[in-house]
Scaffold this active site. Structure first.
Site, PDB file in Angstrom:
ATOM      1  CG  ASP A   2      19.020 -45.127  -9.748  1.00 14.69           C
ATOM      2  OD1 ASP A   2      18.198 -44.228  -9.519  1.00 14.69           O
ATOM      3  OD2 ASP A   2      19.003 -46.224  -9.180  1.00 14.69           O
ATOM      4  NE  ARG A  38      17.693 -54.202  -7.980  1.00 18.42           N
ATOM      5  CZ  ARG A  38      17.261 -53.107  -8.623  1.00 18.42           C
ATOM      6  NH1 ARG A  38      18.102 -52.420  -9.394  1.00 18.42           N
ATOM      7  NH2 ARG A  38      16.008 -52.716  -8.526  1.00 18.42           N
ATOM      8  CD  GLU A  92      22.420 -48.553  -8.986  1.00 20.75           C
ATOM      9  OE1 GLU A  92      21.249 -48.454  -9.422  1.00 20.75           O
ATOM     10  OE2 GLU A  92      22.751 -49.342  -8.087  1.00 20.75           O
ATOM     11  CG  HIS A 121      13.969 -50.297  -6.189  1.00 20.92           C
ATOM     12  ND1 HIS A 121      13.911 -49.150  -5.443  1.00 20.92           N
ATOM     13  CD2 HIS A 121      15.065 -50.165  -6.982  1.00 20.92           C
ATOM     14  CE1 HIS A 121      14.909 -48.352  -5.762  1.00 20.92           C
ATOM     15  NE2 HIS A 121      15.640 -48.949  -6.694  1.00 20.92           N
TER      16      HIS A 121
END
Length: 250
Positions: free
Chosen positions: A173, A71, A147, A46
């Site tokens: 999520d 990540r 998620e 993100h």
């Protein structure tokens, strides 16, 4: 090879805390890493930046006692290889929905014979040490994100993936997948799902991490025995502290 302090904390059953860098700035990453966290995670999923920007952030984190984690943006052998070569000491992989996804992720993180990681860790040697190749497979952390409904349903099979160290729960999520708002951190249904995942991991001897959207949630996750807790992103913490100071002076 340099110790992965997270593994040491997990073995001692001590809570580990990770900072979270979602802005592509090496100075910010360094400041966060000097704040007392056990690790700092560079978020390529993100965060609005690429591997080119992640490298100086990993270098900045590596100048501190914090363990450099990433990540990745997706379950990609090419990207994961580059991030590990750049010195990441652990990878959180998003959207792991099946045991096959988890196996593909683990193989990307490990050298042969366990995996298919290509050899070329130029910065891995600088950070990890001259014996990096010999010990990398046993030192680097692999955490698969749970998620989605599919991932949650397949969690036990995912956790049984050989050499997968554990899971990382994406509560926002997962909440959406349960029909809740992304910040429904206090909802019983979400917390029952979290408890279920933690119990599965404990049964199978795997680690569990989670992102905590509020300090109340972070304290709750600490209380139920999470191994790794992320108490908010860089953006959230800067905004919250700025708002607190402004409010105090108004």
């Amino acid at each position: 090879m340099r110790e992965n302090r997270l593994r040491t904390l997990f073995a001692q059953q001590q809570l580990a805390l990770s900072g979270w860098v979602s802005m592509g700035n090496a100075l910010l990453a360094e400041v966060i890493a000097h704040s007392g966290y056990d690790a700092v995670t560079v978020d390529l999923q993100h965060g609005p930046f690429s591997i080119d920007a992640a490298l100086p952030m990993l270098q900045a984190i590596s100048s501190t006692p914090a363990v450099p984690l990433v990540r990745c943006s997706e379950n990609s052998l090419g990207e994961i290889n580059k991030l590990l070569d750049a010195g990441a000491y652990g990878v959180i992989c998003p959207l792991i929905n099946t045991a096959a996804d988890a196996e593909r992720f683990v193989r990307a993180c490990h050298y042969s014979p366990r995996g298919g990681r290509s050899y070329g860790p130029a910065r891995g040697f600088l950070y990890g040490g001259a014996d990096y190749f010999t010990h990398a497979n046993a030192t680097l952390l692999t955490l698969a994100m749970i998620e989605t409904r599919e991932g949650y349903a397949n969690a036990e099979a995912i956790l049984q993936t050989p050499d997968l160290d554990g899971i990382f729960i994406g509560p926002s999520d997962l909440a959406i997948e349960l029909g809740l708002a992304p910040d429904a951190y206090d909802d019983v249904r979400l917390n029952e799902a979290i408890d279920h995942l933690l119990a599965l991991a404990r049964k199978l001897g795997k680690y569990v991490g989670i992102f905590a959207g509020t300090m109340e949630m972070a304290q709750r996750m600490k209380g139920i025995g999470m191994d790794l807790v992320v108490p908010g992103t860089d953006i959230q913490q800067i905004k919250a502290e700025g708002a607190r100071r402004v409010s105090a002076l108004r």
